[in-house]
Design a protein around this motif. Sequence first.
Motif, PDB file in Angstrom:
ATOM      1  N   ILE A  62      74.432  54.579  12.473  1.00  0.00           N
ATOM      2  CA  ILE A  62      74.606  53.444  11.553  1.00  0.00           C
ATOM      3  C   ILE A  62      73.266  52.758  11.305  1.00  0.00           C
ATOM      4  O   ILE A  62      72.934  52.401  10.165  1.00  0.00           O
ATOM      5  CB  ILE A  62      75.652  52.452  12.108  1.00  0.00           C
ATOM      6  CG1 ILE A  62      77.053  53.069  12.024  1.00  0.00           C
ATOM      7  CG2 ILE A  62      75.602  51.124  11.348  1.00  0.00           C
ATOM      8  CD1 ILE A  62      78.143  52.235  12.675  1.00  0.00           C
ATOM      9  N   ALA A  63      72.480  52.583  12.355  1.00  0.00           N
ATOM     10  CA  ALA A  63      71.168  51.950  12.192  1.00  0.00           C
ATOM     11  C   ALA A  63      70.287  52.753  11.244  1.00  0.00           C
ATOM     12  O   ALA A  63      69.500  52.188  10.469  1.00  0.00           O
ATOM     13  CB  ALA A  63      70.492  51.796  13.548  1.00  0.00           C
ATOM     14  N   ALA A  64      70.431  54.084  11.266  1.00  0.00           N
ATOM     15  CA  ALA A  64      69.577  54.944  10.448  1.00  0.00           C
ATOM     16  C   ALA A  64      69.893  54.881   8.964  1.00  0.00           C
ATOM     17  O   ALA A  64      69.060  55.268   8.138  1.00  0.00           O
ATOM     18  CB  ALA A  64      69.694  56.387  10.933  1.00  0.00           C
ATOM     19  N   VAL A  65      71.100  54.416   8.600  1.00  0.00           N
ATOM     20  CA  VAL A  65      71.470  54.398   7.174  1.00  0.00           C
ATOM     21  C   VAL A  65      71.318  53.019   6.539  1.00  0.00           C
ATOM     22  O   VAL A  65      71.590  52.864   5.346  1.00  0.00           O
ATOM     23  CB  VAL A  65      72.912  54.908   6.952  1.00  0.00           C
ATOM     24  CG1 VAL A  65      73.067  56.316   7.477  1.00  0.00           C
ATOM     25  CG2 VAL A  65      73.943  53.973   7.566  1.00  0.00           C
ATOM     26  N   GLN A  66      70.884  52.040   7.315  1.00  0.00           N
ATOM     27  CA  GLN A  66      70.734  50.707   6.740  1.00  0.00           C
ATOM     28  C   GLN A  66      69.681  50.730   5.627  1.00  0.00           C
ATOM     29  O   GLN A  66      68.607  51.285   5.793  1.00  0.00           O
ATOM     30  CB  GLN A  66      70.358  49.694   7.816  1.00  0.00           C
ATOM     31  CG  GLN A  66      71.418  49.548   8.896  1.00  0.00           C
ATOM     32  CD  GLN A  66      72.818  49.352   8.339  1.00  0.00           C
ATOM     33  OE1 GLN A  66      73.097  48.364   7.651  1.00  0.00           O
ATOM     34  NE2 GLN A  66      73.700  50.291   8.610  1.00  0.00           N
ATOM     35  N   GLY A  67      70.033  50.141   4.492  1.00  0.00           N
ATOM     36  CA  GLY A  67      69.130  50.116   3.350  1.00  0.00           C
ATOM     37  C   GLY A  67      69.217  51.334   2.459  1.00  0.00           C
ATOM     38  O   GLY A  67      68.587  51.376   1.396  1.00  0.00           O
TER      39      GLY A  67
END
Length: 340
Positions: free
Chosen positions: A287-292
Motif C-alpha cells: 500500500i505504501a508503494a502505490v501512494q501517489g
Amino acid sequence: MLMIGLAGTTLATSEHAWLKAHGVSGVVLFSRNYSSRDQLMALVDAIREVGGEDMLIAVDQEGGPVQRFRDGFTRLPPLSAIGAAYARDPQDAVRLAEEHAWVMSSELRASGVDFSFAPVVDLARGNAAIGPRAFHADPAIAAELAQAYVRGMHLGGMAAVLKHFPGHGSVAVDTHEAAAVDNRPLEDIRRDDIHPFVEAIAAHAEAVMMAHVIYPAVDALPAGFSRRWIGEILRGELGFHGAVISDDISMAAAGAAGGVAERVRAHLDAGCDLVLACFPEVVEPAIAAVQGRAAPAPERLAALRGALASTWEGLTDNPQRDRFIARITALHAVEGQTPA
C-alpha cells in the motif's frame, strides 16, 4: 492498483484501513478465508461495506489442485481432464470446457465473488507449478478449449483472466519456489505458448495475468516486470485492451525486482493494472508503494465486475446445472481421480 489478501474468515478491524487505502481495488480470497458459503457471503458483504461496492473480489477456483472453496461447492476436475477427453471426442470436450466454466462461474457469482483467476491457458508441458492445471500440450487444442472456457465463463456472468502470459508451461521451474528462465527464441514462444492466448483474447477475455518467468531472448526481466512483453507484445502486437494483472508478489521469482515496494513499482511501471499482494504480511508495504500513483483505466476494472448473478437457491433449482455437474464430475472417475 492492488488486490490484497486478508488473514481469516472474518474481516479484522485492523484490515478496515487497508480496504479504504488509496490504490486498493480489490481482495483475493484463499482457503484460509473460507469455511462455508454463508460465511463467505458474510465476508464479501463486510468487504464491500468497508471498501465500497466497487471493490473487486476474486479467487483461484480453477478446479483440481487449485480450488480454494470446496465444501458447499462443486468439486471441479482439473482442466487436464477436459484435455484428455478431447482425444476421445473433441466436440464433447469443447462442451465440457463450457460446462465446467459455467458451473464454476455461476456458483461464485451466486456467492458474491466477481471472478476467478481462470482459465489457465499455459501448455501442459511438464512445469512443476502448472501440472494438471493446463488443458493440453498441443497449442491448437489448448486454444480451442480456452476459447470454450471463456464462453462458458461469460455465460455464467464472469470475466475471464487468462494466465500466465506469455506461457508458463514450457519451463520446468516452479516460480513459487525459484527463478524460472525460458531460453527459447520469441518465434517458438509465439508459435506455441502464445497461440492459446491469442485465441482466448479473440473470445473477448477481459484480463491477462503475467508470468514471473524470464525469457532472455525477449527481455532480461520477468514478463510481469517487462514493458516489452506488456506494452509492445501483449498490447501492441496482440491488441489486448483489457486489464493486465501481476502474479503474486510474494513468489520467489518476483524477487528479481527487490523487496515488496520495488516489486509493486516494477509491475506498475511495466504496465500492470492490478498487482497481487496475496499475504497479509506484504499488504502494508505494498500500500505504501502505490501512494501517489494514478489509478488504472476505470473501464478495465469495471469489466472485471461480475454480472448476471443469481441466488444460490435459484442456481440449485436449475436442471441445466445438475446435468453439467454430472458430466464434469464424471471426469474424476474417467481420469482415476477422486475429489480432494
